[in-house]
Design a protein around this motif. Structure first.
Motif, PDB file in Angstrom:
ATOM      1  N   ARG A 188       0.170   9.248  -7.861  1.00  0.00           N
ATOM      2  CA  ARG A 188      -0.288  10.245  -6.888  1.00  0.00           C
ATOM      3  C   ARG A 188      -1.680  10.753  -7.227  1.00  0.00           C
ATOM      4  O   ARG A 188      -2.514  10.957  -6.345  1.00  0.00           O
ATOM      5  N   LYS A 189      -1.961  10.956  -8.512  1.00  0.00           N
ATOM      6  CA  LYS A 189      -3.292  11.408  -8.922  1.00  0.00           C
ATOM      7  C   LYS A 189      -4.345  10.359  -8.595  1.00  0.00           C
ATOM      8  O   LYS A 189      -5.437  10.686  -8.123  1.00  0.00           O
ATOM      9  N   ALA A 190      -4.024   9.091  -8.837  1.00  0.00           N
ATOM     10  CA  ALA A 190      -4.963   8.009  -8.544  1.00  0.00           C
ATOM     11  C   ALA A 190      -5.201   7.909  -7.041  1.00  0.00           C
ATOM     12  O   ALA A 190      -6.333   7.709  -6.586  1.00  0.00           O
ATOM     13  N   HIS A 211      -4.879  10.310  -4.871  1.00  0.00           N
ATOM     14  CA  HIS A 211      -5.640  11.494  -4.475  1.00  0.00           C
ATOM     15  C   HIS A 211      -7.115  11.318  -4.829  1.00  0.00           C
ATOM     16  O   HIS A 211      -8.006  11.669  -4.040  1.00  0.00           O
ATOM     17  N   ALA A 212      -7.404  10.774  -5.993  1.00  0.00           N
ATOM     18  CA  ALA A 212      -8.784  10.560  -6.409  1.00  0.00           C
ATOM     19  C   ALA A 212      -9.477   9.560  -5.485  1.00  0.00           C
ATOM     20  O   ALA A 212     -10.644   9.748  -5.115  1.00  0.00           O
ATOM     21  N   ASP A 247     -10.253  11.357  -2.249  1.00  0.00           N
ATOM     22  CA  ASP A 247     -11.405  12.251  -2.411  1.00  0.00           C
ATOM     23  C   ASP A 247     -12.714  11.474  -2.390  1.00  0.00           C
ATOM     24  O   ASP A 247     -13.693  11.912  -1.778  1.00  0.00           O
ATOM     25  N   LYS A 282       3.639  10.417 -10.970  1.00  0.00           N
ATOM     26  CA  LYS A 282       2.622  11.460 -10.979  1.00  0.00           C
ATOM     27  C   LYS A 282       1.232  10.852 -11.157  1.00  0.00           C
ATOM     28  O   LYS A 282       0.276  11.266 -10.492  1.00  0.00           O
ATOM     29  N   GLU A 283       1.120   9.859 -12.013  1.00  0.00           N
ATOM     30  CA  GLU A 283      -0.157   9.186 -12.237  1.00  0.00           C
ATOM     31  C   GLU A 283      -0.597   8.445 -10.965  1.00  0.00           C
ATOM     32  O   GLU A 283      -1.776   8.430 -10.627  1.00  0.00           O
TER      33      GLU A 283
END
Length: 49
Positions: free
Chosen positions: A8-10, A12-13, A16, A5-6
């Motif tokens: 994927r967040k990284a 995604h960031a 962006d 999950k971490e």
């Protein structure tokens, strides 16, 4: 699962941030083109008078 999950967040960031850079570049090109067209129009309109 937490590390996935971490990750994927990284990811995604980072995506962006990349999209924001591309968007700013496109906006700069659009405004630059509008300014150039405005200058050309001003020159042509004064030359025709």
């Amino acid at each position: 699962m937490s590390s996935n999950k971490e990750f994927r967040k990284a990811k995604h960031a980072a995506y962006d941030k990349e999209q924001e850079k591309k968007g700013n570049k496109v906006i700069a090109w659009i405004f630059g083109t509008l300014v150039a067209l405005g200058i050309i129009y001003a020159i042509l309109s004064t030359a025709m008078v």
